[in-house]
Design a protein around this motif. Sequence first.
Motif, PDB file in Angstrom:
ATOM      1  N   LYS A 285      -1.376   1.993 -12.324  1.00 48.97           N
ATOM      2  CA  LYS A 285      -1.085   3.374 -11.973  1.00 48.97           C
ATOM      3  C   LYS A 285      -0.599   3.519 -10.533  1.00 48.97           C
ATOM      4  O   LYS A 285      -0.065   4.565 -10.164  1.00 48.97           O
ATOM      5  N   ILE A 286      -0.824   2.496  -9.715  1.00 52.79           N
ATOM      6  CA  ILE A 286      -0.332   2.532  -8.346  1.00 52.79           C
ATOM      7  C   ILE A 286       0.422   1.233  -8.049  1.00 52.79           C
ATOM      8  O   ILE A 286       0.097   0.181  -8.594  1.00 52.79           O
ATOM      9  N   ASN A 287       1.423   1.338  -7.190  1.00 53.89           N
ATOM     10  CA  ASN A 287       2.229   0.162  -6.872  1.00 53.89           C
ATOM     11  C   ASN A 287       2.435  -0.002  -5.366  1.00 53.89           C
ATOM     12  O   ASN A 287       3.450  -0.525  -4.932  1.00 53.89           O
ATOM     13  N   PHE A 288       1.469   0.479  -4.590  1.00 56.72           N
ATOM     14  CA  PHE A 288       1.556   0.331  -3.139  1.00 56.72           C
ATOM     15  C   PHE A 288       0.370  -0.477  -2.638  1.00 56.72           C
ATOM     16  O   PHE A 288      -0.664  -0.592  -3.298  1.00 56.72           O
ATOM     17  N   ASP A 289       0.524  -1.018  -1.441  1.00 58.46           N
ATOM     18  CA  ASP A 289      -0.546  -1.789  -0.815  1.00 58.46           C
ATOM     19  C   ASP A 289      -1.435  -0.842  -0.001  1.00 58.46           C
ATOM     20  O   ASP A 289      -0.952   0.151   0.546  1.00 58.46           O
ATOM     21  N   TRP A 290      -2.719  -1.151   0.081  1.00 62.27           N
ATOM     22  CA  TRP A 290      -3.639  -0.268   0.797  1.00 62.27           C
ATOM     23  C   TRP A 290      -4.781  -1.062   1.418  1.00 62.27           C
ATOM     24  O   TRP A 290      -5.047  -2.192   1.036  1.00 62.27           O
ATOM     25  N   ASP A 291      -5.427  -0.440   2.375  1.00 67.59           N
ATOM     26  CA  ASP A 291      -6.554  -1.085   3.052  1.00 67.59           C
ATOM     27  C   ASP A 291      -7.440   0.000   3.665  1.00 67.59           C
ATOM     28  O   ASP A 291      -7.186   1.197   3.483  1.00 67.59           O
ATOM     29  N   VAL A 292      -8.465  -0.403   4.400  1.00 69.15           N
ATOM     30  CA  VAL A 292      -9.378   0.534   5.035  1.00 69.15           C
ATOM     31  C   VAL A 292      -9.613   0.160   6.493  1.00 69.15           C
ATOM     32  O   VAL A 292      -9.480  -1.002   6.883  1.00 69.15           O
ATOM     33  N   VAL A 293      -9.949   1.154   7.282  1.00 68.30           N
ATOM     34  CA  VAL A 293     -10.458   0.971   8.640  1.00 68.30           C
ATOM     35  C   VAL A 293     -11.594   1.973   8.813  1.00 68.30           C
ATOM     36  O   VAL A 293     -11.717   2.933   8.035  1.00 68.30           O
TER      37      VAL A 293
END
Length: 440
Positions: A285-293
């Motif tokens: 459902k998603i095709n982007f990269d992600w992360d957290v800070v």
Amino acid sequence: MKKIMNLALTGTLVAGLAAGCTPVKETSKEGTAKPAGESAKPVSLKMTVLPDDLDTFKLVFDEFKKENPNISVQLDTIPQQQYYDKLRLQLSSGDDIDLIGGNMDVFLDTGILEPLDDYIKKSNVDVSGFGPLYDNLKVNDKMYGLPYRKSNWMLYYNKTLFDKMNVPYPKADMTWEDFRELAKKMTQGEGANKMYGAFLHPWAQTWYIQAVQTGASIIDKDLTPFKNALQFRMDMEKDGSIMSWAEQITTSAHYNSAFQKGNVAMNLIGDWHIAQLRTAEQEKKINFDWDVVPVPHPAGVAPNTSLATPVSLMLNKSSKHKEEAFKLLQFMTTAKGAKIFAAKGFLTGYTNDDIRKAYIGDGSMKPKNIHYFVEQKEYPEYPLLPGIKNIVLNNIYKQEGEMALTKAQTADQAIQKIGERIQKEWADKYGKDFKAAAKK
């Protein structure tokens, strides 16, 4: 007030209704009970848990039943928006619910909760894995529930959007003013195609988190940090870098769907969002990269300081099978259950090296910087006192904050009214607790 915060700690999000019945087993490695043979008397339990946690509870049941074949469990949930009101009604009507999942404070005024201290002592439960959280959850020196998870907040960001805009990723040590400037930088476009620099969900805690990060309490006499926090949210709306509260309500915007749509650069929300994003990736459902800070912090406050809300399992005083119900409660909240929750992306109340490793994983799953969650300094969202959640948080802060966010009053007026209503609607009712707190 600082001391009262040490007395207490205590999220939340999709809708669903499910029920199941699972035959299960009877010992506990932590010493809960003696091994039961095949002749052990069959016992049926009923448990109600939050919808987001249901699937993982089922996985833990699968392990529990290997050791407890004589115990069966009917597992129910209630849609999130109706969860606490409906569950309180069911319990007051005498429904035979043995175990209750959720925020403990919601049930403190009901007299429904069974103190767990004697069960914990009798079963030799190793409570060291809960750390300071264990004593902080006591109410009048009694333990009414054990936390199976806790909801700490983090800043999620869309790496693909930052790369596309050629803007450096959010930093681990970022003040709220840094965050505001970064959100403005990442905002572009208009209308349906607008890309927002950030998304702050309509909940009150998405603005008052700034005050809690300083160690302030929502029942403090001086609510200046909360006034500043509310004004900050209003200023970001003026910037146009976040969706306004009014638009969020009229369009039914939700942090999860908004971030997954791919046009929000940063999303401020709790640890449970990891499981939602991982599921979305698995379902393509998603095709982007992600992360957290870490969540942005007020000036003068240490980086990676977060708001936290423990979510507990509680025993109904009216349960006809308290020993068996506590056995299940212990399994779910201590080492074995916690390891399964951690592996599914939940930040657990109980932890050890194995659980931390299960939570962080082998690096093959997002987010890359998940380790920030287990390194946080946590302040409780609100004091664990009768009526805090229902009266102060859900009603007073929500209603007066919304009046300010719809421009019906200023931030100053909203916080003044909040202070007045705390005195009238909560302090008068729970005066003894409030006066004791105020003296400190």
